[in-house]
Design an enzyme around this catalytic site. Sequence first.
Site, PDB file in Angstrom:
ATOM      1  N   ASP A 184       4.410  -3.014 -10.860  1.00 52.99           N
ATOM      2  CA  ASP A 184       5.374  -3.295 -11.927  1.00 52.99           C
ATOM      3  C   ASP A 184       5.182  -4.698 -12.484  1.00 52.99           C
ATOM      4  OD1 ASP A 184       7.959  -2.702 -13.379  1.00 52.99           O
ATOM      5  OD2 ASP A 184       8.524  -4.524 -12.292  1.00 52.99           O
ATOM      6  N   GLU A 222       1.162  -1.735 -14.811  1.00 54.56           N
ATOM      7  CA  GLU A 222       2.097  -1.684 -15.938  1.00 54.56           C
ATOM      8  C   GLU A 222       1.847  -2.919 -16.800  1.00 54.56           C
ATOM      9  OE1 GLU A 222       6.845  -1.655 -17.081  1.00 54.56           O
ATOM     10  OE2 GLU A 222       5.979  -3.060 -15.651  1.00 54.56           O
TER      11      GLU A 222
END
Length: 709
Positions: free
Chosen positions: A359, A414
């Site tokens: 993330d 990401e």
Amino acid sequence: MGGNTSSSVNAESNTTVEKEAVVAVPEIAKLVDRDPYLKLHEDEIRRRYGVFNNLRNEINDTEGGIDTFTSAYKTFGIHINQDNSVRCKEWAPGAGQLYLYGDFNGWEKKRNPYQKLDFGKWELKIPANPDGTCPIKHGSKLKIVVESEDGSLLDRLSPWATYVVKPPVEEGFTYQQVVWHPPQKYQFQHSRPKRPGSLRIYECHVGIATTEGKVGSYVEFRENVIPRIVKLGYNALQLMAIMEHAYYGSFGYQVTSFYAASSRYGNPEELKELIDVAHSHGLVVLLDVVHSHASKNVLDGLNQFDGTDSCFFHGGARGEHTLWDSRLFNYSSWEVLRFLLSNLRWYMEEYLFDGFRFDGVTSMLYHSRGIGQGFSGDYNEYFGLNTDTEALCYLALANHMLHEMYPDVITVAEDVSGMPALCRPVSEGGGGFDYRLGMAIPDKWIQLLKEHKDEDWNVGNLVHTLTNRRWMEKTIAYAESHDQALVGDKTIAFWLMDKEMYTHMSVLSDPSPVIDRGIALHKMIRLITHALGGEGYLNFIGNEFGHPEWLDFPRVGNNESYHYARRQWNLVDDELLKYRYLNNFDAAMNHLEEQYGWLQKDPGYVSTKHEGDKVISFDRAGLVFVFNFNPTQSFTDYRVGVPVAGKYRVVLDSDDHECGGHGRLDHNTNYFSFEEPFGGRPYSTMVYAPCRTSFVLAPMDPNVHGTSE
């Protein structure tokens, strides 16, 4: 270094690399040959690789190798030995003294002091009881006391805690560390599945995966949700919000305890069984790992663990993310590298995860944290002073370690910036990721639905968005993000159908043009994203059947309600509701990909993108995909290009009655190729393309020519 240093990676070694004329990168020729634009930045790529390589060599020289360095969870934290003695170890460079206290010593803060070691480390050994039993029992509660330099006594949880729980209401809100040492640990029955060539990811949140207004459990997910995922044809789970986070509403992205699997869903053994059952069905399981930042919580987080502003994080402004209100790791710190790399190993070894979705990678890659920064594609944006070399090298080291030790591991970045070579091997000078998320795709769909009438869609621009990715850097395509499901935003289904979903989703209700349009476009959007948008596909839990409404976690503003923090499986299970049509199409789409494997083939060749007709056609993996986005006009005898000569038949049809369509295509029709090139393809065929319909043709009898019948 390593055992002899705790504060930072050797800055002199970095400087030395910068001064070298040429740093050897084993396979850089592959990188610059594939993308000549990188040739201008070859020196910077070599410099970055040099920093990584120096770091790797120093770990090998001073720590006994990367395996030992990344297995720190075996020595740090609190451990019960085979002889029932207890061994504790922490890193707290700013502390004046450390103590351990809890149930085992009557909560006397200073009875069990740690001994100070070199380089900010602390150690405590507690012998077994005279009768041979362990002084610290399974399930007992513990705290660490940090004595700061001014003499203050500060309660903390061990950064290496493997199980922390929410306290009873009468004891406040601060999570409590609990010793997890069960007499019988779960024994895995199934090995990891082989890494799939095509990655079809079902993104899940265990807590919301229940119809009831409560927090769902690992057990319920294992029993009730995994069978649905298997039936839908996905081959990977991506589990969100597993790393413990004190604030449920953070969606799991404000992590407080990095080594603790969230106790709100159950205990560690239940999570292991969930993963084991997934493996038994051939599903790989990815962890949504958050190494980009950490919660600001002090009493039950990493923040100010040793009583200072830094420790695991940069001090001052560099250590804070202003938009996320969180702390930013100091990736130049040797002990932070040990902590984070060992964290990845912990989840691979203890829980048998198969990989990670990292993330917030964009925030890690740039000193700006991506805040207020747009990326135009100019390569100077990626190779200038704004790039955070320390973070980039941490990611390269993490990917190098994971792929070296676990050849079938899967890592996904990401990243919205499009950093070149992020998804190329470290040996080429890349970041080492296997995939990046195609984050522009969901943005494009929302833009079209919010800002443009159907008849005004620019299909050329849509195709550009779906195909605009770096050559030989794999992309995970997805039509909508999990953030769109949150309160304040809308899923694609809700953008398309909104309040009509409350009144016209029954098969017995009056026909609704809004619902008819919504169901048609929902299927088309997902299929073209799946087939054209990348080398992998991702769906967020419930979106496959157009889950209505929004996702809203319990909070003061909604009276701590769980009403919207759940998935209404009853809707898709009801034969009288139209949600099952979307679910049927999603399953058919995935199973067709399983059969033909387009995600592991070269990108689709687009032969038609007609602005007036609103028609797109392309071929991939031998299949021919046709999309008519025109809201009103159907086309007979419409010519589309095909890659090989032969006879074709419909193998997937969004207008199928079973998928909520009108059944306008005859699946018994044979489509014969003509020796007439079209759209850059050597052959063509004539099709009937109903409005707001997509269908897929597969070759049935190669080298047969003729006319459609």
